[in-house]
Design a protein around this motif. Structure first.
Motif, short mmCIF file in Angstrom:
data_model
loop_
_atom_site.label_atom_id
_atom_site.label_comp_id
_atom_site.label_asym_id
_atom_site.label_seq_id
_atom_site.Cartn_x
_atom_site.Cartn_y
_atom_site.Cartn_z
N ALA A 9 0.81 -1.21 0.00
CA ALA A 9 0.00 0.00 0.00
C ALA A 9 0.85 1.27 0.00
N GLY A 11 3.63 3.89 -2.42
CA GLY A 11 3.52 4.71 -3.62
C GLY A 11 3.25 3.92 -4.88
N HIS A 12 3.94 2.80 -5.05
CA HIS A 12 3.74 1.97 -6.24
C HIS A 12 2.32 1.41 -6.25
N GLY A 13 1.81 1.03 -5.10
CA GLY A 13 0.45 0.52 -4.99
C GLY A 13 -0.58 1.55 -5.42
N LYS A 14 -0.36 2.81 -5.08
CA LYS A 14 -1.28 3.88 -5.48
C LYS A 14 -1.32 4.02 -6.99
N VAL A 15 -0.17 3.93 -7.64
CA VAL A 15 -0.11 4.01 -9.11
C VAL A 15 -0.83 2.81 -9.72
N ALA A 17 -3.28 1.11 -8.39
CA ALA A 17 -4.72 1.30 -8.19
C ALA A 17 -5.29 2.22 -9.26
N ASP A 18 -4.60 3.28 -9.60
CA ASP A 18 -5.05 4.20 -10.64
C ASP A 18 -5.16 3.47 -11.99
N PHE A 30 -6.28 -3.42 -0.73
CA PHE A 30 -4.84 -3.57 -0.49
C PHE A 30 -4.59 -4.56 0.63
N SER A 37 -5.45 2.90 5.49
CA SER A 37 -6.02 3.06 4.16
C SER A 37 -4.96 3.57 3.19
N CYS A 38 -5.22 3.42 1.91
CA CYS A 38 -4.27 3.83 0.88
C CYS A 38 -5.04 4.52 -0.24
N ALA A 39 -4.86 5.80 -0.37
CA ALA A 39 -5.48 6.58 -1.44
C ALA A 39 -6.99 6.38 -1.48
#
Length: 82
Positions: A9, A11-15, A17-18, A30, A37-39
């Protein structure tokens, strides 16, 4: 419903998810050992819970050695940014 389980969860996970949203995933969750939570997406468990959670999997861990070990154990999907 297309569901994606992202391991990691950060920075790479946020990308990831997008990209997943843009590829039609309707549910994104996640797994991370730091259960926050993440983003805006839920962290539903720890990395070790991956086999218990249904859905496509994507390993988004920054540590290359750990990422490789997880990918050898877990069947993952490929995501391509549109």
């Amino acid at each position: 419903m297309k569901k994606l389980v992202i391991l990691g969860a950060g920075g790479h996970g946020k990308v990831v998810a997008d990209i997943a949203v843009k590829n039609g995933y309707e549910e994104i969750v996640f797994l991370d050992d730091n259960e926050t939570s993440c983003a805006g997406f839920s962290v539903v468990g720890k990395i070790e819970d991956a086999a218990k959670i249904k859905g496509d999997k994507f390993v988004a861990i920054g540590d290359a050695n750990l990422r490789q070990k997880l990918m050898e154990k877990i069947k993952t999907v490929t995501l391509i940014h549109p």
